[in-house]
Design a protein around this motif. Sequence first.
Motif, PDB file in Angstrom:
ATOM      1  N   GLY A 137      -6.685  22.681   2.937  1.00  0.00           N
ATOM      2  CA  GLY A 137      -7.690  21.879   2.265  1.00  0.00           C
ATOM      3  C   GLY A 137      -7.183  20.503   1.883  1.00  0.00           C
ATOM      4  N   GLY A 138      -5.947  20.185   2.139  1.00  0.00           N
ATOM      5  CA  GLY A 138      -5.400  18.869   1.843  1.00  0.00           C
ATOM      6  C   GLY A 138      -4.953  18.680   0.411  1.00  0.00           C
ATOM      7  N   GLU A 139      -4.942  19.736  -0.385  1.00  0.00           N
ATOM      8  CA  GLU A 139      -4.584  19.591  -1.801  1.00  0.00           C
ATOM      9  C   GLU A 139      -3.137  19.152  -1.986  1.00  0.00           C
ATOM     10  N   ASP A 140      -2.241  19.664  -1.149  1.00  0.00           N
ATOM     11  CA  ASP A 140      -0.826  19.276  -1.283  1.00  0.00           C
ATOM     12  C   ASP A 140      -0.627  17.800  -0.993  1.00  0.00           C
ATOM     13  N   VAL A 141      -1.266  17.317   0.044  1.00  0.00           N
ATOM     14  CA  VAL A 141      -1.087  15.912   0.412  1.00  0.00           C
ATOM     15  C   VAL A 141      -1.758  15.002  -0.623  1.00  0.00           C
ATOM     16  N   LEU A 142      -2.850  15.425  -1.195  1.00  0.00           N
ATOM     17  CA  LEU A 142      -3.489  14.647  -2.263  1.00  0.00           C
ATOM     18  C   LEU A 142      -2.589  14.571  -3.496  1.00  0.00           C
ATOM     19  N   ARG A 143      -1.937  15.687  -3.812  1.00  0.00           N
ATOM     20  CA  ARG A 143      -1.002  15.694  -4.944  1.00  0.00           C
ATOM     21  C   ARG A 143       0.164  14.753  -4.672  1.00  0.00           C
ATOM     22  N   LEU A 144       0.699  14.800  -3.445  1.00  0.00           N
ATOM     23  CA  LEU A 144       1.807  13.902  -3.083  1.00  0.00           C
ATOM     24  C   LEU A 144       1.376  12.435  -3.157  1.00  0.00           C
ATOM     25  N   ALA A 145       0.152  12.145  -2.741  1.00  0.00           N
ATOM     26  CA  ALA A 145      -0.332  10.762  -2.789  1.00  0.00           C
ATOM     27  C   ALA A 145      -0.448  10.280  -4.225  1.00  0.00           C
ATOM     28  N   ARG A 146      -0.955  11.123  -5.098  1.00  0.00           N
ATOM     29  CA  ARG A 146      -1.059  10.733  -6.511  1.00  0.00           C
ATOM     30  C   ARG A 146       0.320  10.501  -7.130  1.00  0.00           C
ATOM     31  N   GLU A 147       1.278  11.331  -6.751  1.00  0.00           N
ATOM     32  CA  GLU A 147       2.652  11.155  -7.255  1.00  0.00           C
ATOM     33  C   GLU A 147       3.249   9.852  -6.740  1.00  0.00           C
ATOM     34  N   ALA A 148       2.985   9.508  -5.480  1.00  0.00           N
ATOM     35  CA  ALA A 148       3.521   8.283  -4.904  1.00  0.00           C
ATOM     36  C   ALA A 148       2.917   7.052  -5.587  1.00  0.00           C
ATOM     37  N   ILE A 149       1.653   7.137  -5.932  1.00  0.00           N
ATOM     38  CA  ILE A 149       0.991   6.005  -6.600  1.00  0.00           C
ATOM     39  C   ILE A 149       1.562   5.835  -8.009  1.00  0.00           C
ATOM     40  N   ARG A 150       1.830   6.936  -8.674  1.00  0.00           N
ATOM     41  CA  ARG A 150       2.365   6.853 -10.041  1.00  0.00           C
ATOM     42  C   ARG A 150       3.838   6.457 -10.070  1.00  0.00           C
ATOM     43  N   ALA A 151       4.546   6.608  -8.949  1.00  0.00           N
ATOM     44  CA  ALA A 151       5.982   6.300  -8.911  1.00  0.00           C
ATOM     45  C   ALA A 151       6.245   4.803  -8.979  1.00  0.00           C
ATOM     46  N   SER A 197      -8.306   6.098  -7.849  1.00  0.00           N
ATOM     47  CA  SER A 197      -9.733   6.356  -7.634  1.00  0.00           C
ATOM     48  C   SER A 197     -10.051   6.410  -6.135  1.00  0.00           C
ATOM     49  N   LEU A 198      -9.337   5.621  -5.321  1.00  0.00           N
ATOM     50  CA  LEU A 198      -9.537   5.701  -3.883  1.00  0.00           C
ATOM     51  C   LEU A 198      -9.080   7.057  -3.339  1.00  0.00           C
ATOM     52  N   VAL A 199      -7.994   7.590  -3.873  1.00  0.00           N
ATOM     53  CA  VAL A 199      -7.554   8.934  -3.479  1.00  0.00           C
ATOM     54  C   VAL A 199      -8.613   9.957  -3.887  1.00  0.00           C
ATOM     55  N   ASP A 200      -9.168   9.800  -5.078  1.00  0.00           N
ATOM     56  CA  ASP A 200     -10.219  10.714  -5.528  1.00  0.00           C
ATOM     57  C   ASP A 200     -11.453  10.630  -4.627  1.00  0.00           C
ATOM     58  N   ALA A 232      13.322   4.347   6.279  1.00  0.00           N
ATOM     59  CA  ALA A 232      14.468   3.444   6.380  1.00  0.00           C
ATOM     60  C   ALA A 232      14.194   2.117   5.674  1.00  0.00           C
ATOM     61  N   LEU A 233      12.968   1.632   5.755  1.00  0.00           N
ATOM     62  CA  LEU A 233      12.630   0.349   5.144  1.00  0.00           C
ATOM     63  C   LEU A 233      12.493   0.431   3.635  1.00  0.00           C
ATOM     64  N   VAL A 234      12.044   1.577   3.137  1.00  0.00           N
ATOM     65  CA  VAL A 234      11.773   1.718   1.709  1.00  0.00           C
ATOM     66  C   VAL A 234      12.469   2.969   1.165  1.00  0.00           C
ATOM     67  N   PRO A 235      13.811   2.987   1.166  1.00  0.00           N
ATOM     68  CA  PRO A 235      14.494   4.176   0.659  1.00  0.00           C
ATOM     69  C   PRO A 235      14.345   4.342  -0.855  1.00  0.00           C
ATOM     70  N   SER A 236      13.953   3.287  -1.543  1.00  0.00           N
ATOM     71  CA  SER A 236      13.792   3.384  -2.995  1.00  0.00           C
ATOM     72  C   SER A 236      12.459   4.017  -3.390  1.00  0.00           C
ATOM     73  N   TRP A 237      11.624   4.343  -2.428  1.00  0.00           N
ATOM     74  CA  TRP A 237      10.315   4.955  -2.696  1.00  0.00           C
ATOM     75  C   TRP A 237      10.124   6.147  -1.769  1.00  0.00           C
ATOM     76  N   PRO A 238      10.874   7.237  -1.992  1.00  0.00           N
ATOM     77  CA  PRO A 238      10.802   8.386  -1.079  1.00  0.00           C
ATOM     78  C   PRO A 238       9.451   9.094  -1.099  1.00  0.00           C
ATOM     79  N   GLN A 239       8.673   8.914  -2.158  1.00  0.00           N
ATOM     80  CA  GLN A 239       7.367   9.562  -2.240  1.00  0.00           C
ATOM     81  C   GLN A 239       6.433   9.078  -1.139  1.00  0.00           C
ATOM     82  N   LEU A 240       6.552   7.798  -0.775  1.00  0.00           N
ATOM     83  CA  LEU A 240       5.705   7.269   0.294  1.00  0.00           C
ATOM     84  C   LEU A 240       6.015   7.968   1.619  1.00  0.00           C
ATOM     85  N   GLY A 241       7.288   8.126   1.913  1.00  0.00           N
ATOM     86  CA  GLY A 241       7.677   8.829   3.134  1.00  0.00           C
ATOM     87  C   GLY A 241       7.201  10.270   3.132  1.00  0.00           C
TER      88      GLY A 241
END
Length: 152
Positions: free
Chosen positions: A138-152, A62-65, A111-120
């Motif tokens: 328009g930032g749509e790609d980065v918003l999509r990446l952020a949602r994927e990282a949150i769901r990961a 919801s914060l991303v939204d 390097a610190l979080v290699p198990s969560w590549p979506q954050l990087g």
Amino acid sequence: MSGDTLRDPIAYPNWMWVTGTLLALLVLVWVGVCLWRWWRGEEIAIPELLTLSEAERRRYLSLVDQIAERGDSGELDGRGLHLALAGLMRALGTARTGRDLEVATVEEVEALVPSWPQLGAVLQACERPSFEGPEQDGGEDVLRLAREAIRA
């Protein structure tokens, strides 16, 4: 003035010399072991990611939204959108890893979080537009990446 006579010097007992030498050696060994452990130590142990509850996941989504809505309404320009999203993702990374990722570079986060590549990936996508201004996406790609990282 018979009370002003000098006395012969008194030597320390042998046990004091032995104790002092042992204490000095103990300090030197301790410093040597600390230096050896520091020199031969592992870089940084990879933290295990803490799981997000479904309520926390919904809160971050919801914060991303909200950031997306502020971008759509014109309250945030493209640069502001990327900065807000990067700040949110860094806060999420800090919460999930237990390490302060607020000021880490993208390379350090990877390097610190290699198990969560979506954050990087999200932080990498936010990096250049945060400083130079976004391309006209328009930032749509980065918003999509952020949602994927949150769901990961």
